[in-house]
Design a protein around this motif. Structure first.
Motif, PDB file in Angstrom:
ATOM      1  N   ILE A   4       0.554  -1.574   0.364  1.00  0.00           N
ATOM      2  CA  ILE A   4      -0.080  -0.148   0.057  1.00  0.00           C
ATOM      3  C   ILE A   4       1.048   1.200  -0.007  1.00  0.00           C
ATOM      4  O   ILE A   4       1.578   1.259   0.863  1.00  0.00           O
ATOM      5  N   VAL A   5       0.987   1.977  -0.982  1.00  0.00           N
ATOM      6  CA  VAL A   5       1.209   3.102  -1.789  1.00  0.00           C
ATOM      7  C   VAL A   5       0.194   3.977  -1.342  1.00  0.00           C
ATOM      8  O   VAL A   5      -0.514   4.442  -2.412  1.00  0.00           O
ATOM      9  N   SER A   6       0.766   4.994  -0.930  1.00  0.00           N
ATOM     10  CA  SER A   6      -0.634   6.791  -0.864  1.00  0.00           C
ATOM     11  C   SER A   6      -2.403   5.741  -0.567  1.00  0.00           C
ATOM     12  O   SER A   6      -2.075   6.174  -1.837  1.00  0.00           O
ATOM     13  N   SER A   7      -2.379   5.329  -0.934  1.00  0.00           N
ATOM     14  CA  SER A   7      -3.557   5.093  -0.643  1.00  0.00           C
ATOM     15  C   SER A   7      -3.641   3.730  -1.554  1.00  0.00           C
ATOM     16  O   SER A   7      -4.807   3.224  -2.236  1.00  0.00           O
ATOM     17  N   GLN A   8      -2.613   2.836  -2.584  1.00  0.00           N
ATOM     18  CA  GLN A   8      -2.634   2.414  -3.392  1.00  0.00           C
ATOM     19  C   GLN A   8      -2.932   0.913  -3.484  1.00  0.00           C
ATOM     20  O   GLN A   8      -1.852   0.506  -1.882  1.00  0.00           O
ATOM     21  N   VAL A   9      -3.840   0.760  -4.232  1.00  0.00           N
ATOM     22  CA  VAL A   9      -4.062  -1.151  -3.438  1.00  0.00           C
ATOM     23  C   VAL A   9      -3.280  -1.854  -4.571  1.00  0.00           C
ATOM     24  O   VAL A   9      -3.234  -2.215  -5.601  1.00  0.00           O
ATOM     25  N   GLU A  10      -2.319  -3.113  -4.835  1.00  0.00           N
ATOM     26  CA  GLU A  10      -1.315  -3.383  -5.555  1.00  0.00           C
ATOM     27  C   GLU A  10      -1.620  -4.835  -5.000  1.00  0.00           C
ATOM     28  O   GLU A  10      -1.188  -5.289  -3.952  1.00  0.00           O
TER      29      GLU A  10
END
Length: 140
Positions: A4-10
């Motif tokens: 999770i990077v800056s609210s990114q879901v990966e």
């Protein structure tokens, strides 16, 4: 493993994404980037209404409306679709049907043709839009 990077879901695998499918849908619904990597390809989950809004703002239909003695005609320059009708509403309804037919043919085989391959965005607009959204896009 989820990053999770800056609210990114990966997610780095399809298996991992399956286990967290709800998180992917929640992120897409919130407008946050949500991606899944499978083999060497990365795909994104995006809220369909947001995608349609974005694509239609980037690609106006450019539809040409022509009043004729016995009705109306619509065409989109550069596309192999056209429609006629005794009223403008009838012509628009026929154009929506023609666009939906084109999108099906594009997905089936035209996407492989060099002169149709670039119509990916148009096909997304058609496939993800309601008839009312397509009507508004055509007549904007």
């Amino acid at each position: 493993m989820e990053a999770i990077v800056s609210s990114q879901v990966e997610y780095r695998s399809a298996r991992e994404a399956r286990e967290h499918f709800k998180d992917i849908l929640d992120a897409a619904d919130d407008g946050r980037p949500a991606t899944v990597t499978r083999d060497a390809r990365r795909v994104a989950a995006v809220d369909a209404d947001r995608l349609v809004h974005f694509l239609t703002s980037l690609r106006p239909s450019g539809a040409q409306v022509v009043a004729e003695n016995d009705g109306w005609s619509l065409f989109i320059p550069g596309l192999p679709v056209a429609a006629d009708g005794p009223t403008l509403d009838d012509a628009v309804a026929e154009m929506i049907d023609a666009l939906r037919d084109y999108a099906e043919e594009w997905a089936d085989h035209l996407r492989l043709a060099p002169n149709h391959a670039e119509n990916w965005g148009l096909v997304q607009i058609v496939a993800l839009s309601s008839d009312e959204q397509l009507r508004d896009w055509l007549l904007a």
